[in-house]
Design an enzyme around this catalytic site. Structure first.
Site, mmCIF file in Angstrom:
data_model
loop_
_atom_site.group_PDB
_atom_site.id
_atom_site.type_symbol
_atom_site.label_atom_id
_atom_site.label_comp_id
_atom_site.label_asym_id
_atom_site.label_seq_id
_atom_site.Cartn_x
_atom_site.Cartn_y
_atom_site.Cartn_z
ATOM 1 C CB SER A 1 59.088 51.014 64.831
ATOM 2 O OG SER A 1 59.007 51.285 66.054
ATOM 3 C CE1 TYR B 1 59.274 56.215 63.448
ATOM 4 C CE2 TYR B 1 58.172 55.068 64.978
ATOM 5 C CZ TYR B 1 59.362 55.089 63.704
ATOM 6 O OH TYR B 1 60.488 54.122 64.807
#
Length: 150
Positions: free
Chosen positions: A26, A39
């Site tokens: 990501s 995350y």
């Protein structure tokens, strides 16, 4: 992710199969907005794992690479994409649109999966975000970078 790659690579090596392992990370791997520590660090670990596996597996004919998407319409990003401030949030993306899975992600995936097109791509992380990660942004106020600080 590590155990899956390990099992796949073991099978490929035993069978003499040359090929590709493509991981999904990501843009959060390199841009860590407030409130995303877990995350972001997990996605940074995917990029690091990709590089480490690439070093180990490339000599055996297995190229390992990663794709780091930005904001694509999905269940995870509905809070951004469908929010009243979504038009403002698009200002934080230089090409002024959300990602399109079919066109934007599939093209990069096909590149990395292609034996001819990616034979010399080893340990690469391709960011697919329309330029979003070029800005330091806060996901709760993604266009604050464009506001006058006074």
């Amino acid at each position: 992710m590590y155990f899956t790659a390990q099992a796949v690579a073991k099978h490929m090596i035993e069978k003499g199969i040359r090929g590709r392992i493509i991981n999904t990370a990501s843009i959060a791997a390199t841009v860590s907005p407030p409130g995303t520590a877990i995350y972001s660090s997990s996605k940074a670990a995917v990029v690091s794992l990709t590089k480490a596996l690439a070093v180990e597996l490339a000599p055996k004919g297995i190229n390992v690479n990663a794709i780091s998407p930005g904001v694509f319409p999905s269940e995870m990003s509905d809070g951004i994409v469908e929010s009243p401030g979504s038009k403002k949030a698009l200002k934080a993306i230089p090409n002024r649109r959300w990602g399109d899975t079919e066109h934007d992600m599939m093209g990069v995936l096909l590149l990395l999966a292609s034996e001819k097109a990616s034979a010399h791509l080893v340990g690469v992380n391709i960011t697919v975000d329309g330029g979003h990660s070029l800005y330091a942004f806060n996901p709760m106020d993604p266009t604050s970078v464009f506001e006058d600080p006074s």
